[in-house]
Design a protein around this motif. Structure first.
Motif, PDB file in Angstrom:
ATOM      1  N   VAL A 208       1.065  -1.305  -0.107  1.00  0.00           N
ATOM      2  CA  VAL A 208       0.189   0.203   0.354  1.00  0.00           C
ATOM      3  C   VAL A 208       0.587   0.927  -0.056  1.00  0.00           C
ATOM      4  O   VAL A 208       1.693   1.447   0.715  1.00  0.00           O
ATOM      5  CB  VAL A 208      -1.041  -0.364   0.603  1.00  0.00           C
ATOM      6  CG1 VAL A 208      -1.542   1.438   1.521  1.00  0.00           C
ATOM      7  CG2 VAL A 208      -1.583  -1.223   1.186  1.00  0.00           C
ATOM      8  N   ALA A 209       1.230   2.474  -0.799  1.00  0.00           N
ATOM      9  CA  ALA A 209       1.049   3.225  -1.503  1.00  0.00           C
ATOM     10  C   ALA A 209       0.709   4.806  -0.401  1.00  0.00           C
ATOM     11  O   ALA A 209      -0.484   4.426  -0.108  1.00  0.00           O
ATOM     12  CB  ALA A 209       1.723   3.714  -2.683  1.00  0.00           C
ATOM     13  N   CYS A 210       0.911   5.383  -0.431  1.00  0.00           N
ATOM     14  CA  CYS A 210       0.090   6.552   0.826  1.00  0.00           C
ATOM     15  C   CYS A 210      -0.019   7.854   0.381  1.00  0.00           C
ATOM     16  O   CYS A 210       0.443   7.875  -1.174  1.00  0.00           O
ATOM     17  CB  CYS A 210       1.755   7.593   1.670  1.00  0.00           C
ATOM     18  SG  CYS A 210       2.588   7.301   3.410  1.00  0.00           S
ATOM     19  N   GLY A 211      -1.228   7.660  -0.394  1.00  0.00           N
ATOM     20  CA  GLY A 211      -1.768   8.827  -0.614  1.00  0.00           C
ATOM     21  C   GLY A 211      -1.972  10.137   0.165  1.00  0.00           C
ATOM     22  O   GLY A 211      -1.990   9.868   1.140  1.00  0.00           O
ATOM     23  N   SER A 212      -2.977  11.166  -0.444  1.00  0.00           N
ATOM     24  CA  SER A 212      -3.011  12.337   0.083  1.00  0.00           C
ATOM     25  C   SER A 212      -3.398  11.877   2.253  1.00  0.00           C
ATOM     26  O   SER A 212      -4.492  10.762   1.774  1.00  0.00           O
ATOM     27  CB  SER A 212      -3.628  13.527  -0.355  1.00  0.00           C
ATOM     28  OG  SER A 212      -2.921  13.418  -1.409  1.00  0.00           O
ATOM     29  N   SER A 213      -3.074  12.670   2.874  1.00  0.00           N
ATOM     30  CA  SER A 213      -3.510  12.870   4.332  1.00  0.00           C
ATOM     31  C   SER A 213      -5.142  12.934   4.040  1.00  0.00           C
ATOM     32  O   SER A 213      -5.871  12.657   4.705  1.00  0.00           O
ATOM     33  CB  SER A 213      -2.816  13.251   5.270  1.00  0.00           C
ATOM     34  OG  SER A 213      -1.258  13.053   4.939  1.00  0.00           O
ATOM     35  N   ASN A 214      -5.472  13.914   3.961  1.00  0.00           N
ATOM     36  CA  ASN A 214      -6.584  14.058   3.455  1.00  0.00           C
ATOM     37  C   ASN A 214      -6.624  15.159   2.263  1.00  0.00           C
ATOM     38  O   ASN A 214      -5.867  15.338   1.615  1.00  0.00           O
ATOM     39  CB  ASN A 214      -6.983  14.936   4.299  1.00  0.00           C
ATOM     40  CG  ASN A 214      -6.926  16.495   5.354  1.00  0.00           C
ATOM     41  OD1 ASN A 214      -6.684  17.821   4.220  1.00  0.00           O
ATOM     42  ND2 ASN A 214      -6.072  16.851   5.767  1.00  0.00           N
TER      43      ASN A 214
END
Length: 498
Positions: A208-214
């Motif tokens: 799982v890659a990091c998308g935006s925090s919000n």
């Protein structure tokens, strides 16, 4: 108010991955110390795990739990959390200004996960650490034996590998608050190289890659595009995080906030598909909504906490009946997008913005939001149907046109049963349901209705009144479905069979 729902069993939006009902345990506040782990508690087992908490987790049937963070992970040395407890160092947790004694570490989490019947989602520290530490962690956890780190695991009492299948490539790396915050280019390159190394060890592992925090981040959605440019063929999921609040005590707007979750998901899907087209790829990128919940009640209290102690009382939102209605809408949103959202984790599981609360040394109980999650987990695992809903709507200054009924229909082909989740957003009128179940045959009828409602929107469950807000169940013997009613401001599950 009339609400007509048209459904056809041939029109399937997608099949739910059970991991959509996952959760999250971070070394934050009393989520661990005083939550899942309390050595001196009378209900704790021989490993210090609270059995009363484990019972409540098992009832939720949580299929996956993300660990150990969250912001905490970006300053976490996994080696500190293994081996004899008396030899483990106490470290400063920079994310939450707390002391971490490392008494509930990697091995304890794996033992706890097995006892409650969940699968782990382990998150790498890509803040202060990187590729070398990530590949060593995988070797320690998953290699059967014959190498230094796998034999080290065996010497610590775990003969068999942990066989962790799902791994997160860091946490919220777009956030300036994150220890080791990176630009999209920096993170994308690192995540790509870590992912390639992990897949060399075992190509079946899911990443799982990091998308935006919000969705309010100034870098959204450019962050997603840049990160996926680097990682598209390496990772399997892109993460999303979103929390919801009602500071203004505006119930009409709060009950509409799931529209922002819908918009966030759909925007990220478009970015994923744009990168897919740009790369001429045949691969579809799926989503992991691995942090979501209502969170705002505890903000003022958290500002007054004493720093650098073990297990401070942080983020302990006491949830209202109103919050339970919103969580019901958010679950419907996630389920409606099950064709792309395959994993989701309510944040968190115990004490910190959680469906389960405990008193240190005392009882454990179910918060109001426990109930919609509990029933969605039990009855939301099936085929999500494309439904056409005819119902009145209201205009909201923040979210636009919002239907009074938030509905979600699940078909279970193996049993033929249908489950209908309905939140009535109207503050004074009931919904009179009219169902057109085209393709299901004429013999379907409701046999049970589960209702969560309360006269006080701000009613809560606490240690003195743990059942103040709880569902009631109505059994039906009459096969006539023409008189189905959904009360104002209520969450409902209606179950149908032949």
């Amino acid at each position: 108010m009339k609400c007509t729902i048209h459904a056809n069993k041939q029109f399937v939006r997608g099949t739910v991955d059970p991991r959509l009902f996952g959760s999250f345990v971070e070394q934050l506040g009393r989520a661990v110390y005083g939550g899942v782990y309390e050595v001196d508690h009378p209900a704790s087992d021989e490993e210090g795990f609270r059995t009363d908490v484990m019972d409540l987790v098992r009832q939720l049937d949580v299929p996956v739990v993300r660990f150990p963070g969250g912001n905490y992970v970006s300053n976490f040395n996994w080696e500190d959390s293994i081996g004899p407890k008396e030899n483990r160092p106490t470290r400063l947790d920079l994310a939450w200004k707390a002391l971490d004694p490392n008494q509930f570490g990697l091995q304890e989490f794996m033992h706890w996960a097995k006892k409650v019947g969940t699968e782990p989602m382990m998150v790498f520290n890509l803040g202060t650490r990187g590729l070398a530490e990530a590949k060593e962690l995988v070797e320690y956890c998953n290699h059967p034996g014959g190498s230094y780190l796998s034999d080290l695991r065996k010497s610590h009492g775990s003969e068999d590998p942990f066989d962790i299948k799902l791994w997160g490539l860091g946490n919220e790396m777009d956030g300036p608050w994150q220890v080791g915050h990176k630009t999209a280019e920096e993170y994308g390159r690192l995540a790509s190289e870590v992912g390639k190394a992990i897949k060399l060890f075992d190509p079946s592992l899911e990443l799982v890659a990091c998308g935006s925090s919000n969705s309010n981040m100034p870098t959204f959605p450019k962050w997603e595009e840049t990160v996926l440019d680097h990682t598209y063929e390496v990772v399997d999921y892109l993460s999303l995080h979103m929390y919801f609040r009602n500071d203004e005590k505006d119930i009409a707007t709060f009950l509409a906030c799931s529209a922002s979750m819908d918009a966030f998901i759909e925007t990220v899907v478009h970015v994923c598909d744009y990168v897919k087209a740009k790369k001429r790829s045949k691969k579809t990128m799926y989503l992991c909504f691995d942090e979501w919940n209502v969170w705002f009640h505890s903000h003022d209290k958290d500002k007054q906490q004493t720093p650098w102690i073990v297990g401070p009382s942080l983020l302990e939102d006491v949830y209202t009946f109103e919050d339970a209605l919103v969580v019901g809408c958010l679950l419907n949103s996630l389920l409606r997008h099950c064709d792309r959202v395959k994993i989701a984790c309510i944040a968190q599981l115990v004490n910190t913005i959680a469906p389960i609360m405990t008193e240190t040394g005392g009882d454990a109980w179910k918060q109001t939001i426990y109930w919609p999650l509990n029933y969605a987990s039990k009855y939301g695992r099936g085929e999500i149907l494309e439904c056409r809903v005819e119902v009145a709507s209201y205009e909201n200054k923040q979210y636009g046109t919002i239907p009074y009924a938030d509905t979600l229909m699940v078909h279970h082909p193996e049993t033929g049963e249908i489950d209908l989740f309905v939140v009535n957003r109207h503050q004074s009128e009931s919904l009179a349901l009219n169902l057109d179940l085209t393709g299901f045959g004429p013999d379907y009828h409701v046999f049970e209705q589960v209702v969560l409602q309360h006269a006080d929107l701000y009613a809560v469950n606490d240690k003195d009144n743990p059942d103040e807000v709880k569902p009631s169940v109505v059994a039906f013997t009459d096969k006539n479905t023409s008189a189905l009613q959904v009360a104002p401001l209520s969450w409902n599950l209606l179950r149908f069979h032949r």
